[in-house]
Design a protein around this motif. Structure first.
Motif, short mmCIF file in Angstrom:
data_model
loop_
_atom_site.label_atom_id
_atom_site.label_comp_id
_atom_site.label_asym_id
_atom_site.label_seq_id
_atom_site.Cartn_x
_atom_site.Cartn_y
_atom_site.Cartn_z
N ILE A 150 0.87 -1.20 0.00
CA ILE A 150 0.00 0.00 0.00
C ILE A 150 0.89 1.23 0.00
O ILE A 150 1.84 1.31 0.80
CB ILE A 150 -0.88 0.06 1.27
CG1 ILE A 150 -1.75 -1.19 1.43
CG2 ILE A 150 -1.74 1.33 1.29
CD1 ILE A 150 -2.93 -1.27 0.52
N THR A 151 0.58 2.14 -0.88
CA THR A 151 1.35 3.40 -0.88
C THR A 151 0.43 4.53 -0.45
O THR A 151 -0.73 4.61 -0.89
CB THR A 151 1.92 3.69 -2.27
OG1 THR A 151 2.86 2.65 -2.55
CG2 THR A 151 2.63 5.03 -2.31
N ILE A 152 0.96 5.33 0.43
CA ILE A 152 0.16 6.48 0.90
C ILE A 152 0.91 7.75 0.55
O ILE A 152 2.11 7.88 0.81
CB ILE A 152 -0.05 6.44 2.43
CG1 ILE A 152 -0.63 5.07 2.85
CG2 ILE A 152 -0.98 7.56 2.86
CD1 ILE A 152 -0.75 4.89 4.34
N LEU A 153 0.15 8.69 -0.02
CA LEU A 153 0.72 10.01 -0.31
C LEU A 153 -0.10 11.05 0.44
O LEU A 153 -1.33 10.97 0.49
CB LEU A 153 0.63 10.33 -1.82
CG LEU A 153 1.50 9.53 -2.76
CD1 LEU A 153 1.20 9.95 -4.19
CD2 LEU A 153 2.98 9.77 -2.46
N TRP A 154 0.59 11.97 1.05
CA TRP A 154 -0.12 13.09 1.67
C TRP A 154 0.29 14.37 0.96
O TRP A 154 1.48 14.68 0.87
CB TRP A 154 0.25 13.25 3.14
CG TRP A 154 -0.42 12.31 4.10
CD1 TRP A 154 -1.62 12.47 4.66
CD2 TRP A 154 0.10 11.11 4.67
NE1 TRP A 154 -1.92 11.47 5.53
CE2 TRP A 154 -0.86 10.59 5.56
CE3 TRP A 154 1.29 10.38 4.49
CZ2 TRP A 154 -0.67 9.43 6.29
CZ3 TRP A 154 1.47 9.22 5.22
CH2 TRP A 154 0.49 8.75 6.10
#
Ligand SMILES: Nc1ncnc2c1ncn2[C@@H]1O[C@H](COP(=O)(O)OP(=O)(O)OP(=O)(O)O)[C@@H](O)[C@H]1O
Length: 563
Positions: free
Chosen positions: A95-99
């Protein structure tokens, strides 16, 4: 993995936070920004768990779709969060999370620092509270006045979403989302920190017409609200007062009539002092309406639940004075009634005592009345314990009390006790409007009482105005009554007035009786006398040298009833 490290290299220099997590929730890597904000991996996992991230992960993995949400990171800034699946190998999902910092913030943070500082200085100099919220609902700037008003710490507000402030109980409702929604200035009153705050939010538009932020102006209106309440309270009192005044001015209440401006002022004064307990001294000639005034004051006072007690000091035999005023105990003297009797002071307890013709109060009684008023206590004749009385005194006289004081026939101390609020009622001759108004009022009243329809010829009204009315309203009322009751015709001529008042009623002799009127009167008398003696219209007509129809016509004109 190599690809991810390259991404990391690129993203390390950016504001964007990037994190990749394995299916087992192991952090595979993060960029510098992530490290800066979350500190360590435990901090990051704890943060993600607070967002119930497992459920979101499940959706992302099973559906293979990207999810996004907005959240506030530990640096208190609001970010858009994008979560999407990344498949490094078959049967493997990370899972990749970008903020990203929200767009609005980006445009704000792109401002030149100097301009930002300058804006801050400007808004700090404003006395009203200012709070600037971006289009996404994130608080971007507050000024000193707002911080003082709302008693907040800047750091609790800045870069925090309005919804979070509501959740944390710092504010009750957010104005800016409504302003963004409607794209127009809106106001609400919110209760914050024990104060009523008037918030006015104005949208600030960008070049393409989109709302960039909302400028909220905050004003503490607690004081204003207090003043408004006081104002509406005083308006209410004024309304009550006007209503009361109109009531008393209206002819029906207490039969009080006046059309004279000076009298209206006096009535206003009486209305103003009526609610107090102050002693009132009514002065004026006999018959000007002092009794009516006393009633008016009592009816407009807080004591009106009980009737006003009244005693005419000029009409009580000296030996009965004390018992009338203060009462007596059983067996106090020969002839005293068995059970004793309360005096008028006792009967007026919690009400008003009207001491009419106070100038006629005998000397020994003056001392006792003074003592009763001062001590608020009386002693019945033959009694041995004082009785407390709560009485409001209204005294009246047509005598000049100052002269009586000088001549020592009226006690000075009692005079000052009574003369707290003196009200001088002018004689009728000084208020011609009232002569007319009262005359018409009495005509109407008597016509109603006696089922008549009589009226004065205009010259009679003139004569009424010219007459000096030494007996004032009482005399006027009696005169009207006498004229109406004794007149045989429905129209009362001037001659009738002179019959009662004599020609001296014409004070300066300027009103002459018109010849026609005398002739009319004489004609009427002649017709009546002839008809009475003959009891026949034909005979009367022949005696007077008239045709029968002419006699009938003239009799009708004079209101003579023919059987
Ligand atoms: N404003 C008024 N409207 C209608 N009637 C009035 C008014 N003032 C007085 N009267 C009438 O005039 C008469 C005399 O009034 P009142 O007895 O109050 O006068 P007073 O000044 O107390 O007289 P006195 O000094 O002789 O006691 C009463 O019949 C009263 O009803």
């Amino acid at each position: 993995m190599e690809i991810l490290h390259q991404v990391k290299r690129v993203t390390d220099n950016k504001e964007t936070i990037i994190v990749t997590i394995s299916e087992e929730k192991q952090i595979l890597y993060w960029n510098k920004k992530a490290e800066l904000i979350f500190g360590d991996t435990a901090g990051m996992i704890a943060f993600l768990e607070s967002l119930h991230i497992s459920e979101i992960f499940d959706t992302v993995i099973t559906d293979g779709t990207e999810q996004s949400l907005r959240c506030t990171l530990p640096n208190n800034h609001c970010y858009e969060m994008f979560i999407f699946p990344f498949r490094p190998a078959k049967n493997k999902v990370n899972i990749t999370i970008l903020w990203h910092l929200s767009e609005a913030w980006e445009s704000w943070s792109n401002w030149d620092e100097n301009i930002f500082a300058l804006t801050q200085e400007i808004i700090d100099a404003v006395a009203d509270g200012i709070i600037i919220v971006d289009a996404k609902g994130i608080v971007r700037q507050t000024n000193k006045s707002y911080e003082a008003m709302a008693n907040i710490r800047k750091q609790d507000y800045i870069n925090v979403h309005i919804d979070t402030l509501v959740e944390n109980g710092l504010i009750h409702q957010g104005l800016s989302p409504m302003v963004v929604d409607r794209k127009e200035t809106m106001s609400i009153v919110d209760f914050r920190n024990g104060k009523d705050m008037l918030l006015t939010g104005t949208p600030v538009f960008g070049r393409t017409g989109e709302v960039i932020c909302v400028l909220c102006n905050v004003r503490d209106v607690t004081e204003l609200r207090n003043l408004k309440e006081q104002l509406s309270e005083s308006k209410r009192l004024q309304q009550d007062y006007l209503k009361k005044l109109n009531e008393v001015m209206s002819p029906n209440i207490l039969n009080f009539h006046t059309e004279n401006a000076k009298m209206r002022h006096i009535v206003e004064l009486a209305m103003r002092v009526a609610p107090s307990n102050s002693t009132i001294l009514l002065l004026g000639e006999s018959g000007v309406g002092k009794g009516v005034f006393a009633n008016l004051i009592h009816q407009s006072s807080k004591r009106n639940a009980k009737p006003m007690m009244e005693i005419n000091c000029g009409s009580i035999p000296p030996n009965l004075f004390e018992s009338e005023l203060f009462g007596y105990e059983a067996g106090a003297f020969t002839g005293a009634s068995k059970g004793g009797k309360p005096g008028i002071f006792e009967l007026a307890d919690k009400s008003t005592l009207f001491l009419d013709e106070i100038g006629d109060l005998p000397g020994d009684m003056q001392v006792k009345v003074l003592k009763a008023i001062q001590d608020k206590k009386i002693m019945r004749i033959g009694g041995n314990k004082p009785i407390h009385v709560d009485v409001r005194i209204i005294a009246a006289t047509n005598r000049i009390l100052e002269d009586m004081v000088k001549k020592k026939t009226f006690r000075e101390d009692l005079y000052y006790r009574l003369n707290v609020i003196p009200i001088l009622i002018p004689p009728l001759r000084e208020r011609p409007e009232d002569i007319l108004a009262l005359t018409l009022h009495f005509i109407k009243k008597l016509n109603r009482e006696y089922s008549m329809n009589k009226f004065f010829q205009p010259l009679v009204l003139n004569a009424f105005l010219d007459y000096h009315w030494p007996g004032n309203i009482r005399e006027l009322e009696n005169t009207v009554e006498r004229l109406l009751i004794t007149s045989t015709s429905s129209e009362i001529p001037l001659a009738s007035f002179y019959e009662i008042k004599g020609n001296s009623g014409n004070n300066d002799g300027t009103i002459a009786i018109p010849l026609q009127e005398i002739l009319d009167q004489k004609e009427k008398e002649l017709l009546l006398a002839t008809y009475k003696s003959t009891n026949s219209t034909r005979k009367s007509a022949s005696l007077l040298g008239l045709s029968q129809s002419a006699f009938m016509r003239k009799a009708k004109k004079h209101g003579i009833s023919l059987r």
